[in-house]
Design a protein around this motif. Sequence first.
Motif, PDB file in Angstrom:
ATOM      1  N   ASN A  83      20.270   4.175  -1.631  1.00 55.60           N
ATOM      2  CA  ASN A  83      19.390   4.813  -2.944  1.00 55.60           C
ATOM      3  C   ASN A  83      17.667   4.448  -2.224  1.00 55.60           C
ATOM      4  N   CYS A  84      17.934   3.975  -1.254  1.00 56.06           N
ATOM      5  CA  CYS A  84      16.535   3.506  -1.138  1.00 56.06           C
ATOM      6  C   CYS A  84      16.258   3.430   0.168  1.00 56.06           C
ATOM      7  N   CYS A  85      15.187   4.498   0.880  1.00 56.71           N
ATOM      8  CA  CYS A  85      14.027   4.826   0.228  1.00 56.71           C
ATOM      9  C   CYS A  85      13.511   5.887   0.900  1.00 56.71           C
ATOM     10  N   ALA A  86      12.072   6.397   0.522  1.00 57.69           N
ATOM     11  CA  ALA A  86      11.173   7.362   1.795  1.00 57.69           C
ATOM     12  C   ALA A  86      10.000   6.730   1.669  1.00 57.69           C
ATOM     13  N   ILE A  87      10.265   6.342   2.654  1.00 59.64           N
ATOM     14  CA  ILE A  87       8.677   5.225   3.178  1.00 59.64           C
ATOM     15  C   ILE A  87       7.922   5.780   4.097  1.00 59.64           C
ATOM     16  N   GLY A  88       7.578   6.154   3.760  1.00 56.64           N
ATOM     17  CA  GLY A  88       5.661   6.456   4.512  1.00 56.64           C
ATOM     18  C   GLY A  88       4.522   5.373   4.746  1.00 56.64           C
ATOM     19  N   ARG A  89       2.757   6.130   4.901  1.00 55.41           N
ATOM     20  CA  ARG A  89       2.512   5.149   5.271  1.00 55.41           C
ATOM     21  C   ARG A  89       1.769   4.392   3.529  1.00 55.41           C
ATOM     22  N   TYR A  90       1.862   4.501   2.560  1.00 48.98           N
ATOM     23  CA  TYR A  90       1.993   4.514   1.478  1.00 48.98           C
ATOM     24  C   TYR A  90       2.717   3.750   1.034  1.00 48.98           C
ATOM     25  N   PHE A  91       3.770   2.814   1.522  1.00 48.32           N
ATOM     26  CA  PHE A  91       4.774   2.435   0.258  1.00 48.32           C
ATOM     27  C   PHE A  91       4.022   0.633   0.630  1.00 48.32           C
ATOM     28  N   ASN A  92       3.030   0.685   0.530  1.00 48.83           N
ATOM     29  CA  ASN A  92       2.496  -0.908   0.136  1.00 48.83           C
ATOM     30  C   ASN A  92       3.011  -1.938   0.140  1.00 48.83           C
ATOM     31  N   PRO A  93       3.912  -2.925   1.355  1.00 50.37           N
ATOM     32  CA  PRO A  93       4.451  -4.052   0.723  1.00 50.37           C
ATOM     33  C   PRO A  93       3.668  -5.497   0.711  1.00 50.37           C
ATOM     34  N   SER A  94       4.164  -6.380  -0.478  1.00 52.96           N
ATOM     35  CA  SER A  94       3.427  -7.438  -0.416  1.00 52.96           C
ATOM     36  C   SER A  94       4.635  -8.308  -0.262  1.00 52.96           C
ATOM     37  N   TRP A  95       2.767 -10.084   0.040  1.00 54.92           N
ATOM     38  CA  TRP A  95       4.179 -10.648   0.220  1.00 54.92           C
ATOM     39  C   TRP A  95       4.246 -12.044  -0.863  1.00 54.92           C
ATOM     40  N   SER A  96       5.341 -12.621  -1.766  1.00 57.04           N
ATOM     41  CA  SER A  96       4.843 -13.258  -2.622  1.00 57.04           C
ATOM     42  C   SER A  96       4.146 -14.622  -2.000  1.00 57.04           C
ATOM     43  N   PRO A  97       3.334 -15.343  -3.283  1.00 59.21           N
ATOM     44  CA  PRO A  97       2.822 -16.357  -1.803  1.00 59.21           C
ATOM     45  C   PRO A  97       3.528 -17.300  -1.465  1.00 59.21           C
ATOM     46  N   ASP A  98       4.775 -17.335  -1.871  1.00 58.86           N
ATOM     47  CA  ASP A  98       5.219 -18.130  -1.598  1.00 58.86           C
ATOM     48  C   ASP A  98       6.611 -18.109  -0.553  1.00 58.86           C
ATOM     49  N   SER A  99       6.146 -16.932   0.262  1.00 60.63           N
ATOM     50  CA  SER A  99       7.084 -15.756   1.402  1.00 60.63           C
ATOM     51  C   SER A  99       7.957 -16.506   1.328  1.00 60.63           C
ATOM     52  N   ARG A 100       8.685 -15.732   0.102  1.00 58.80           N
ATOM     53  CA  ARG A 100      10.135 -15.611  -0.282  1.00 58.80           C
ATOM     54  C   ARG A 100      10.609 -14.281  -0.432  1.00 58.80           C
ATOM     55  N   TYR A 101       8.960 -13.579  -1.199  1.00 58.77           N
ATOM     56  CA  TYR A 101       9.562 -12.088  -1.229  1.00 58.77           C
ATOM     57  C   TYR A 101       9.750 -11.176  -1.061  1.00 58.77           C
ATOM     58  N   ILE A 102       9.197  -9.728  -0.626  1.00 59.21           N
ATOM     59  CA  ILE A 102       8.346  -8.999  -0.137  1.00 59.21           C
ATOM     60  C   ILE A 102       9.146  -7.505  -1.172  1.00 59.21           C
ATOM     61  N   SER A 103       7.572  -7.430  -2.286  1.00 57.63           N
ATOM     62  CA  SER A 103       7.947  -6.271  -2.369  1.00 57.63           C
ATOM     63  C   SER A 103       7.294  -4.953  -2.435  1.00 57.63           C
ATOM     64  N   PHE A 104       7.805  -3.617  -2.050  1.00 56.16           N
ATOM     65  CA  PHE A 104       7.864  -2.653  -2.156  1.00 56.16           C
ATOM     66  C   PHE A 104       7.865  -0.977  -2.809  1.00 56.16           C
ATOM     67  N   THR A 105       7.459  -0.161  -2.059  1.00 56.80           N
ATOM     68  CA  THR A 105       7.452   1.352  -3.024  1.00 56.80           C
ATOM     69  C   THR A 105       8.006   2.569  -2.175  1.00 56.80           C
ATOM     70  N   GLU A 106       8.928   3.375  -3.224  1.00 52.63           N
ATOM     71  CA  GLU A 106       8.511   4.207  -2.335  1.00 52.63           C
ATOM     72  C   GLU A 106       7.357   5.361  -1.828  1.00 52.63           C
ATOM     73  N   SER A 107       6.719   6.744  -0.650  1.00 50.38           N
ATOM     74  CA  SER A 107       5.712   6.819  -0.801  1.00 50.38           C
ATOM     75  C   SER A 107       5.757   7.132  -1.656  1.00 50.38           C
ATOM     76  N   ALA A 108       5.112   7.243  -2.909  1.00 50.69           N
ATOM     77  CA  ALA A 108       4.724   8.633  -4.446  1.00 50.69           C
ATOM     78  C   ALA A 108       3.612   9.397  -3.521  1.00 50.69           C
ATOM     79  N   PHE A 109       2.804   8.856  -2.442  1.00 54.74           N
ATOM     80  CA  PHE A 109       1.517   9.415  -2.468  1.00 54.74           C
ATOM     81  C   PHE A 109       1.523  10.528  -1.080  1.00 54.74           C
ATOM     82  N   ASP A 110       2.140   9.817   0.105  1.00 48.90           N
ATOM     83  CA  ASP A 110       2.447  10.607   0.833  1.00 48.90           C
ATOM     84  C   ASP A 110       3.690  11.612   1.350  1.00 48.90           C
ATOM     85  N   ARG A 111       4.474  10.539   0.298  1.00 50.59           N
ATOM     86  CA  ARG A 111       5.798  11.524   0.014  1.00 50.59           C
ATOM     87  C   ARG A 111       6.285  12.812  -0.650  1.00 50.59           C
TER      88      ARG A 111
END
Length: 413
Positions: A83-111
């Motif tokens: 159930n994941c994900c429609a990913i395009g340019r604006y899914f903006n992955p972001s690392w946690s400061p301890d480099s353990r987690y990666i957060s991201f989203t579906e591309s609401a703005f371009d998809r």
Amino acid sequence: MRRLLLFLCLSMVSLSVVSAQNTWKMTSAQFIGHVIGTDFARTSQPYLSPDGSAVAWYDVAVKQFDVYDFDKAQTNVFPLPENCCAIGRYFNPSWSPDSRYISFTESAFDRGVDSDIWMLDRSNGEITDRTDDGLFGNWLKINDPFNLDYLPTWNPANGDLYFFRSNLSNDGDKTLGLYLMPVGRDEPKLVADLTAQLPVLSVYRPAVISPDGTQIGFIVLGNDLTDARNGVWVMDLKSGAAEQTATVEALRAGLPSWQTETALFPDFLEWAGNNALVVLSRDNQISPATGIGQMAYYVDIATQTVTPLAHFEDVTSANDLYRGYEPGSAIYRIPRSGVVAPDGSAFFFLRFGATSSENAGISMLPLPPDGSDPVEVGAIDGFGAYPAALAPPVISSNGKALIYGYVLQFEQS
């Protein structure tokens, strides 16, 4: 005598600052595709971890996250849930400061897809939907009120996760707010409601939180590109008070007088210490007008002063800009992309000639800017422009940087 001592002390401080800035050097430069052994499509940008140990990207062809470990020289694969994900340019992955987690989203703005905050845990391979609202698909066809959650941003000081949310109804009101959602919490907490202050859906470029964890900087670009609210904003995370620190107009200073028309807009932000930002701007037109297509600016938060990190007022015409292909020519002043040193003392930027293969290299400027000329810190042999150049420029705590698709190592002796 006291005046002499004071003068000597100030001189020593000044010399130490200059010394600190001049000890940075670039020790290596490699195209990331050659390091990892893969190329990157336009929607598969590489993202460097905060500790410099790994780089992650979304593999479009097989719908999975790949994470390359530099020390082990191996890639770990994390398939996405069905159930994941429609990913395009604006899914903006972001690392946690301890480099353990990666957060991201579906591309609401371009998809145009309803977006939630997803999180990949590298320690066990789990990928979870942190803000599951039971909706999926084209949000333009949803009539009942629903939430778009986007732009996950980690606090480097304490590991808290923030994100922006817009409660929407296709036939009703729309909101814009910043929310806090630490790893151990199931429900997000509203930090600030920005609905009355900013255009809804105007915050979609990567946001950044100051090293001390007290402020978040973000870019505002609404549908109306002439809106005076467009530019760079900074919010106090404790009070939720947000203030515009630089307008789009201010972020066009330093351009030549003949470049009267430009689509230069802020694209990326980086903190330079806790009291200033470096803003990278770019002309995002498909066919940019002849002129300066990239710029960098130093923004003092307290005084809201914008200082261009390159100047072109002396360039009298477009022909003058492209005249001469030696380092030191006007075209080599253009900061194509860049990063702030881990200690905030310098700005490293990429420069090259009329084509990307001409005398490419990295130059350095001191921060705060003191009017001095850039210092060359290293050349990049066989340089070329690749799709990975679109990835956000970033530097890790150990001086490893990812700029324009190149892995660079900076060291301070």
